[in-house]
Write an enzyme that holds these catalytic residues in place. Structure first.
Site, short mmCIF file in Angstrom:
data_model
loop_
_atom_site.label_atom_id
_atom_site.label_comp_id
_atom_site.label_asym_id
_atom_site.label_seq_id
_atom_site.Cartn_x
_atom_site.Cartn_y
_atom_site.Cartn_z
N TYR A 219 46.25 -6.00 -2.38
CA TYR A 219 45.90 -7.23 -1.66
C TYR A 219 46.66 -7.30 -0.32
O TYR A 219 46.09 -7.58 0.73
CB TYR A 219 46.24 -8.42 -2.54
CG TYR A 219 45.84 -9.77 -2.00
CD1 TYR A 219 44.52 -10.20 -2.06
CD2 TYR A 219 46.79 -10.63 -1.45
CE1 TYR A 219 44.16 -11.45 -1.57
CE2 TYR A 219 46.44 -11.88 -0.97
CZ TYR A 219 45.12 -12.29 -1.03
OH TYR A 219 44.77 -13.53 -0.55
N ARG B 68 33.02 -21.33 -3.45
CA ARG B 68 34.18 -21.91 -4.15
C ARG B 68 35.37 -21.98 -3.20
O ARG B 68 35.35 -21.38 -2.12
CB ARG B 68 34.58 -21.02 -5.33
CG ARG B 68 33.58 -20.98 -6.44
CD ARG B 68 34.05 -20.14 -7.62
NE ARG B 68 33.98 -18.72 -7.38
CZ ARG B 68 35.02 -17.89 -7.45
NH1 ARG B 68 36.22 -18.35 -7.73
NH2 ARG B 68 34.86 -16.60 -7.24
N GLY C 233 31.62 -15.95 1.30
CA GLY C 233 32.34 -16.53 0.15
C GLY C 233 32.49 -18.03 0.26
O GLY C 233 33.60 -18.56 0.20
P1 NAP Z 1 38.23 -18.02 -4.60
O1 NAP Z 1 38.40 -19.45 -4.95
O2 NAP Z 1 38.47 -16.98 -5.64
O3 NAP Z 1 36.77 -17.82 -3.95
C1 NAP Z 1 36.41 -16.54 -3.49
C2 NAP Z 1 35.07 -16.62 -2.78
O4 NAP Z 1 34.75 -15.30 -2.30
C3 NAP Z 1 33.93 -17.04 -3.70
O5 NAP Z 1 33.01 -17.80 -2.96
C4 NAP Z 1 33.31 -15.70 -4.11
O6 NAP Z 1 31.92 -15.76 -4.45
C5 NAP Z 1 33.46 -14.93 -2.81
N1 NAP Z 1 33.38 -13.49 -3.00
C6 NAP Z 1 34.16 -12.71 -3.79
N2 NAP Z 1 33.75 -11.42 -3.70
C7 NAP Z 1 32.71 -11.40 -2.82
C8 NAP Z 1 31.86 -10.39 -2.32
N3 NAP Z 1 32.00 -9.11 -2.66
N4 NAP Z 1 30.88 -10.76 -1.44
C9 NAP Z 1 30.72 -12.04 -1.07
N5 NAP Z 1 31.49 -13.04 -1.52
C10 NAP Z 1 32.47 -12.72 -2.38
O7 NAP Z 1 39.22 -17.60 -3.39
P2 NAP Z 1 40.00 -18.53 -2.34
O8 NAP Z 1 41.33 -18.83 -2.89
O9 NAP Z 1 39.13 -19.62 -1.86
O10 NAP Z 1 40.23 -17.47 -1.17
C11 NAP Z 1 39.37 -17.38 -0.05
C12 NAP Z 1 40.01 -16.42 0.96
O11 NAP Z 1 41.30 -16.90 1.34
C13 NAP Z 1 40.24 -15.01 0.40
O12 NAP Z 1 40.02 -14.05 1.40
C14 NAP Z 1 41.70 -15.03 0.00
O13 NAP Z 1 42.27 -13.76 -0.02
C15 NAP Z 1 42.27 -15.90 1.11
N6 NAP Z 1 43.55 -16.52 0.75
C16 NAP Z 1 43.65 -17.38 -0.31
C17 NAP Z 1 44.87 -17.93 -0.62
C18 NAP Z 1 45.08 -18.89 -1.76
O14 NAP Z 1 46.23 -19.28 -2.01
N7 NAP Z 1 44.05 -19.32 -2.45
C19 NAP Z 1 46.01 -17.60 0.16
C20 NAP Z 1 45.85 -16.73 1.23
C21 NAP Z 1 44.63 -16.20 1.52
P3 NAP Z 1 31.47 -16.04 -6.01
O15 NAP Z 1 31.75 -17.50 -6.25
O16 NAP Z 1 30.02 -15.73 -6.04
O17 NAP Z 1 32.30 -15.14 -6.85
#
Ligand code: NAP
Length: 249
Positions: free
Chosen positions: A157, A16, A13
């Site tokens: 989640y 983004r 992932g």
């Molecule tokens: P995001 O902006 O929604 O980006 C998600 C990424 O995961 C994208 O690159 C997406 O690819 C990829 N992805 C989704 N489903 C996938 C799959 N089945 N196989 C491969 N790649 C996949 O999310 P984010 O906020 O950066 O979060 C990244 C991680 O941090 C996640 O595990 C999230 O739970 C964790 N996290 C985030 C936060 C927060 O506040 N943002 C807080 C705690 C934890 P595409 O672009 O191709 O869809």
């Protein structure tokens, strides 16, 4: 010498948000970077081209669904064929399908558990053998403070992220004798597409409860990742580092 020179890093992932910040951080510290995306091919190719051009390293994007056991096996095979080794695996891919339990469908539960938790099993399972042969490796799993606290509307989640804590500690115990480390990161509320989806009331409530009084940046999570990926953390395994502005104190 840069912190990750001569290391190959695989990130799920990376197209983004936090994942793309990690791609840039690893590349700027000298790593060869392989990363995946699910559907955003254009964004992924742009991230790969920019990170490679800015840092003079190789960065390659692979389309691979982290929730698929078969695709994860093929991905590891392809990255090994391209780069010969994998020193660091960062299980970052994740999704939300938020809704209250009374409304949550089986599909919303399954999608989140498979993308956020089964993916960690899929990738770790297939990367372990080459890491065992190398007798070295660092695995970093992206959990969340929500895995610890829980959150109304995020039972799927929270369960997926809590599962990562137990998985991380178990893997650290299983493969520590081969110098393979496994740690988790628990971000709080980070500015990305994922948090853009939250409604204003939820965002305001989060913000009020963060002692540092601001949202986190993806780069700040990537900094913690760099620490766990590099030789600055060679005696740290089985741990969770929170990157949350003291939200979990
Ligand atoms: P995001 O902006 O929604 O980006 C998600 C990424 O995961 C994208 O690159 C997406 O690819 C990829 N992805 C989704 N489903 C996938 C799959 N089945 N196989 C491969 N790649 C996949 O999310 P984010 O906020 O950066 O979060 C990244 C991680 O941090 C996640 O595990 C999230 O739970 C964790 N996290 C985030 C936060 C927060 O506040 N943002 C807080 C705690 C934890 P595409 O672009 O191709 O869809």
């Amino acid at each position: 010498m840069k912190l990750l020179e001569n290391k190959v890093v695989l990130i799920t992932g990376g197209s983004r948000g936090i994942g793309s910040a990690i791609v840039h951080k690893m590349a700027s510290n000298g790593a060869t970077v392989a990363f995946t995306y699910h559907s955003s091919a254009e964004k992924a190719n742009a991230v790969a081209a920019a990170a490679a051009a800015e840092n003079g390293v190789t960065v390659k994007a692979y389309q691979s669904d982290a929730s698929s056991f078969q695709q994860s096996a093929e991905l590891i095979k392809n990255v090994l064929a391209d780069f010969g080794r994998i020193d660091v695996l960062i299980n970052n891919a994740g999704i939300t399908r938020d809704t209250l339990m009374l409304r949550m469908s089986e599909d919303q539960w399954d999608q989140v558990i498979e993308t956020n938790l089964k993916s960690v099993f899929n990738l770790t399972k297939h990367v372990l053998r080459p890491m065992l042969k190398q007798r070295s490796g660092s695995i970093i799993n992206m959990s969340s403070v929500v895995g610890d606290f829980g959150n109304a509307g995020q039972a799927n989640y929270a369960a997926s992220k809590a599962g990562i804590f137990g998985f991380t500690k178990s893997i650290a115990k299983e493969v520590g004798s081969r110098s393979i480390r496994c740690n988790a990161l628990a971000p709080g509320f980070i500015e990305t597409d994922m948090t853009q989806e939250l409604d204003e009331k939820t965002k305001a409530a989060f913000l009020a409860s963060i002692p540092l009084k601001r949202l986190g940046k993806a780069e700040e999570v990537a900094d913690a990742c760099l620490f766990l990926a590099s030789d600055l953390s060679t005696y740290i395994s089985g741990q969770t580092i929170s990157v949350c502005g003291a939200l979990n104190c």
